[in-house]
Design a protein around this motif. Structure first.
Motif, PDB file in Angstrom:
ATOM      1  N   ILE A   3       0.840  -1.203   0.000  1.00 25.49           N
ATOM      2  CA  ILE A   3       0.000   0.000   0.000  1.00 25.49           C
ATOM      3  C   ILE A   3       0.874   1.252   0.000  1.00 25.49           C
ATOM      4  O   ILE A   3       0.625   2.209  -0.727  1.00 25.49           O
ATOM      5  N   ARG A  83       3.156   9.388  11.592  1.00 22.99           N
ATOM      6  CA  ARG A  83       1.820   8.791  11.559  1.00 22.99           C
ATOM      7  C   ARG A  83       1.912   7.322  11.184  1.00 22.99           C
ATOM      8  O   ARG A  83       1.312   6.470  11.840  1.00 22.99           O
ATOM      9  N   SER A  86       3.188   5.173  13.949  1.00 23.11           N
ATOM     10  CA  SER A  86       2.310   4.920  15.090  1.00 23.11           C
ATOM     11  C   SER A  86       1.193   3.953  14.707  1.00 23.11           C
ATOM     12  O   SER A  86       0.289   3.704  15.487  1.00 23.11           O
ATOM     13  N   MET A  87       1.263   3.422  13.496  1.00 26.53           N
ATOM     14  CA  MET A  87       0.201   2.517  13.036  1.00 26.53           C
ATOM     15  C   MET A  87       0.674   1.068  13.055  1.00 26.53           C
ATOM     16  O   MET A  87       1.869   0.796  13.064  1.00 26.53           O
ATOM     17  N   PRO A  88      -0.290   0.155  13.060  1.00 26.13           N
ATOM     18  CA  PRO A  88       0.086  -1.265  13.129  1.00 26.13           C
ATOM     19  C   PRO A  88       0.597  -1.795  11.794  1.00 26.13           C
ATOM     20  O   PRO A  88      -0.045  -2.629  11.161  1.00 26.13           O
ATOM     21  N   ILE A 244      14.233   7.499  17.653  1.00 28.00           N
ATOM     22  CA  ILE A 244      13.252   7.108  18.667  1.00 28.00           C
ATOM     23  C   ILE A 244      13.745   7.437  20.073  1.00 28.00           C
ATOM     24  O   ILE A 244      14.893   7.219  20.373  1.00 28.00           O
TER      25      ILE A 244
ATOM     26  N   ARG B  55       3.992  11.363  22.476  1.00 29.43           N
ATOM     27  CA  ARG B  55       4.861  10.579  21.583  1.00 29.43           C
ATOM     28  C   ARG B  55       5.400   9.328  22.286  1.00 29.43           C
ATOM     29  O   ARG B  55       5.566   8.287  21.657  1.00 29.43           O
ATOM     30  N   SER B  58       2.604   6.781  22.255  1.00 32.99           N
ATOM     31  CA  SER B  58       2.300   6.174  20.955  1.00 32.99           C
ATOM     32  C   SER B  58       3.534   5.518  20.339  1.00 32.99           C
ATOM     33  O   SER B  58       3.586   5.302  19.141  1.00 32.99           O
ATOM     34  N   THR B  59       4.515   5.207  21.146  1.00 33.54           N
ATOM     35  CA  THR B  59       5.724   4.462  20.779  1.00 33.54           C
ATOM     36  C   THR B  59       6.629   5.177  19.766  1.00 33.54           C
ATOM     37  O   THR B  59       7.464   4.557  19.132  1.00 33.54           O
ATOM     38  N   LEU B  60       6.455   6.498  19.615  1.00 34.12           N
ATOM     39  CA  LEU B  60       7.328   7.220  18.695  1.00 34.12           C
ATOM     40  C   LEU B  60       8.611   7.668  19.376  1.00 34.12           C
ATOM     41  O   LEU B  60       9.572   8.054  18.718  1.00 34.12           O
ATOM     42  N   LEU B  61       8.589   7.639  20.689  1.00 38.30           N
ATOM     43  CA  LEU B  61       9.726   8.111  21.465  1.00 38.30           C
ATOM     44  C   LEU B  61       9.866   7.169  22.648  1.00 38.30           C
ATOM     45  O   LEU B  61       8.869   6.635  23.139  1.00 38.30           O
ATOM     46  N   ARG B  83       0.534  -0.321  19.130  1.00 36.81           N
ATOM     47  CA  ARG B  83       0.143   0.368  17.885  1.00 36.81           C
ATOM     48  C   ARG B  83      -1.150  -0.172  17.320  1.00 36.81           C
ATOM     49  O   ARG B  83      -1.893   0.549  16.666  1.00 36.81           O
ATOM     50  N   ARG B  84      -1.437  -1.448  17.585  1.00 34.30           N
ATOM     51  CA  ARG B  84      -2.716  -1.988  17.136  1.00 34.30           C
ATOM     52  C   ARG B  84      -3.868  -1.433  17.967  1.00 34.30           C
ATOM     53  O   ARG B  84      -5.014  -1.452  17.542  1.00 34.30           O
ATOM     54  N   LEU B  88      -3.232   7.912  16.555  1.00 37.79           N
ATOM     55  CA  LEU B  88      -2.619   9.167  16.984  1.00 37.79           C
ATOM     56  C   LEU B  88      -2.933  10.278  15.994  1.00 37.79           C
ATOM     57  O   LEU B  88      -2.807  10.115  14.787  1.00 37.79           O
ATOM     58  N   THR B  89      -3.364  11.408  16.538  1.00 40.45           N
ATOM     59  CA  THR B  89      -3.416  12.618  15.732  1.00 40.45           C
ATOM     60  C   THR B  89      -2.373  13.544  16.314  1.00 40.45           C
ATOM     61  O   THR B  89      -2.512  14.008  17.440  1.00 40.45           O
ATOM     62  N   MET B 108      -5.328   5.065   4.885  1.00 42.88           N
ATOM     63  CA  MET B 108      -5.317   4.707   6.303  1.00 42.88           C
ATOM     64  C   MET B 108      -6.137   3.439   6.544  1.00 42.88           C
ATOM     65  O   MET B 108      -5.718   2.537   7.261  1.00 42.88           O
ATOM     66  N   LEU B 111      -4.292   0.472   5.281  1.00 43.85           N
ATOM     67  CA  LEU B 111      -3.159   0.126   6.135  1.00 43.85           C
ATOM     68  C   LEU B 111      -3.625  -0.581   7.404  1.00 43.85           C
ATOM     69  O   LEU B 111      -2.925  -1.402   7.962  1.00 43.85           O
ATOM     70  N   ARG B 112      -4.843  -0.250   7.832  1.00 44.59           N
ATOM     71  CA  ARG B 112      -5.386  -0.930   9.016  1.00 44.59           C
ATOM     72  C   ARG B 112      -6.164  -2.177   8.625  1.00 44.59           C
ATOM     73  O   ARG B 112      -6.841  -2.782   9.454  1.00 44.59           O
ATOM     74  N   SER B 154      -7.312   9.636  11.354  1.00 46.89           N
ATOM     75  CA  SER B 154      -7.000   8.794  12.508  1.00 46.89           C
ATOM     76  C   SER B 154      -8.242   8.105  13.057  1.00 46.89           C
ATOM     77  O   SER B 154      -8.123   7.239  13.912  1.00 46.89           O
TER      78      SER B 154
END
Ligand SMILES: Nc1ncnc2c1ncn2[C@@H]1O[C@H](COP(=O)(O)OP(=O)(O)OP(=O)(O)O)[C@@H](O)[C@H]1O
Ligand SMILES: [Mg+2]
Lengths: 244, 249
Positions: A3, A83, A86-88, A244, B55, B58-61, B83-84, B88-89, B108, B111-112, B154
């Motif tokens: 995708i 973004r 942060s997605m699965p 990170i 962050r 949401s596991t970005l940091l 993440r599942r 996050l916005t 989006m 992807l989900r 989101s």
């Protein structure tokens, strides 16, 4: 990942100028060398364009990959990279999508350049297997250089910084066997020219185009591509982790 | 079995989180708990560390110290599960400018791995008054439209926990009401919402509980009434906020 690949391919499709600009520098160079400088360059018996094309293809790849750094940088700055992260979805998918897009876009540019070369009189006695080998080497080379481009894409602070790194790569072919045989170069320059990656790749492509066996240079060429790929991939992964 | 129990206890659990950027100590021991299905507003001055905390959630940091569980999963060791569970916005609208608004949402949804991404996109576009603009490139949107698209993106899929970092900054009053409505519907359907905001009335309007981040820690949490009771002289949340934040300086 499919995708995300579709997404960035769409980016390329909607800005076809990236393919044109990628192809235009090497085409201009080709015209310059064939019609202006070529007459004065002694490089074997065949048409000069036959001698020239492999080097021009390397220039094409080198100028094409800077778009990967550019697109990656924009993704990071716009926040869409975060973004996705942060997605699965697999985290490496974002980078791989960019790399594969680069391979596809560069292939298109390469085909354009080869077609122009044919118009200029390029002829090859290579059979299907040799053409496949040429394509294989170029894809491998593109993949390796693209991973190199991921690095500035991830770390650059400005958009110019992200794409500027490609300039030295574009000039590397000049100090190689790409445009003139290395025999006439002074000692140290010649030593550099003969031992840098472009020469082995260019020589291999030239042999393949001429319908000759690729020669032992092909292993040097593949080793260079593999080495660049591994080092660039590791560095890119480190740069990515440090975010990170 | 402990893990299972803690999973059902709170949707978000933050314990002793510290985070520094070089010598700047941004978070200095943050504790926060958010109950399932509730709406929590995170307030704080500019630079207080709200975005940093979001962050980390949401596991970005990665936090330097402390533990964070989201939907029962540890952000450090179970990032994929986190993440599942979330959406996050971010503070700044993250849309693909080259794709159209509709394509952004479809992407989006795909992807989900949702079914019917096209229908989901059309519903979300309508909900955020973007139906007419859906076919245009997102790069040509106004700031507010971009933000609404960002939030719509989101909301594709329905993860149990949603983080919104200043979701209504830059929106006109109508857009703000749409976002508020969306947040209320989410919570009514059982989604846990954590949002940050600069608008105190937004926190008053929406949140079940309010947490104030200041000097690297959560200095108070509670319902609006509880906060007001802390400073009886104060009439509004704004007074309470300014009093608490100012008093510490
Ligand atoms: N990547 C980073 N590198 C260095 N410092 C950072 C980084 N991210 C944030 N900071 C610093 O951390 C502090 C908190 O930033 P943060 O963005 O979390 O604040 P905030 O509460 O979201 O502020 P605002 O209300 O302005 O959005 C700031 O002093 C900021 O300069
Ligand atoms: Mg912020």
């Amino acid at each position: 990942m499919i995708i995300l690949l579709g997404r960035s391919l769409r980016h390329v499709l909607r800005s076809p100028d990236t393919i044109v600009t990628t192809a235009i520098t090497p085409i201009a160079m080709m015209l310059l060398f064939v019609y202006v400088l070529g007459g004065a360059i002694r490089a074997g018996d065949g048409a000069y364009v036959d001698y020239l094309l492999p080097g021009i293809l390397i220039v094409t790849v080198a100028s094409g990959i800077s778009y990967t750094a550019y697109r990656l940088f924009l993704d990071l700055r716009s926040g869409i990279f975060d973004r996705f992260q942060s997605m699965p979805i697999a985290r490496s998918a974002v980078l791989w999508a960019h790399v594969l897009t680069s391979v596809v876009a560069n292939l298109v540019s390469l085909v354009v350049v080869v077609l122009v070369a044919v118009v200029l009189g390029f002829r090859s006695s290579a059979g299907v297997p040799a053409w496949l080998a040429v394509a294989g080497i170029l894809i491998f080379f593109t993949c390796a250089l693209t991973w190199l481009a991921v690095l500035p894409g991830l770390t650059a602070r400005t958009i110019d910084g992200a794409s500027a790194f490609a300039y030295p790569l574009v000039f590397l072919p000049f100090v190689s066997s790409a445009f003139v045989p290395t025999g006439t170069m002074p000692g140290p320059v010649r030593a550099f020219a003969e031992n840098q990656p472009v020469t082995s790749i260019v020589d291999t492509l030239r042999n393949l185009f001429a319908g000759q066996p690729a020669g032992s240079g092909i292993w040097t060429a593949l080793a260079w591509c593999g080495g660049i790929l591994i080092v660039a991939y590791v560095l890119a992964t480190v740069a990515y982790r440090r975010r990170i | 079995m402990m893990a299972g129990m803690s999973a059902s206890a709170a949707a978000i659990e933050v314990r002793g989180v510290r985070k520094s950027f070089r010598e700047v100590r941004v978070l200095r021991g943050v504790d926060l708990e958010v109950a399932r299905g509730s709406i929590v507003a995170l307030l704080g001055s500019n630079g207080a560390g709200k975005t940093t905390l979001v962050r980390i959630l949401s596991t970005l940091l990665r936090a330097d110290e402390g533990t964070v569980r989201v939907n029962g999963f540890d952000v450090r060791t179970q990032g994929g599960d986190v993440r599942r569970s979330i959406s996050l916005t971010g503070q700044f609208a993250a849309v693909d400018e080259i794709l159209t608004g509709r394509e952004n949402i479809v992407m989006m949804a795909r992807l989900r791995r949702l079914k019917n991404p096209g229908r989901i996109a059309d519903q979300l576009l309508r909900r955020f008054s973007l139906a007419d603009a859906g076919g245009r490139r997102a790069g040509a949107y106004s700031g507010g439209m971009r933000r609404r698209l960002d939030i719509a993106m989101s909301l594709a899929g329905d993860p149990p926990v949603i983080f919104l970092d200043e979701p209504t900054t830059g929106l006109d009053p109508e857009g703000r009401l749409e976002v508020w409505q969306a947040i209320r519907e989410l919570a009514a359907a059982g989604t846990t919402v954590l949002f940050t905001t600069q608008y105190l009335n937004e926190a008053e309007q929406l949140a079940d509980r309010i947490a104030i981040l200041h000097d690297g820690t959560i200095i108070v949490t509670g319902t609006l009434d509880e906060l007001k009771r802390l400073r009886p002289a104060a009439k509004t949340l704004e007074d309470v906020f300014l009093d608490l934040v100012g008093g510490r300086r």
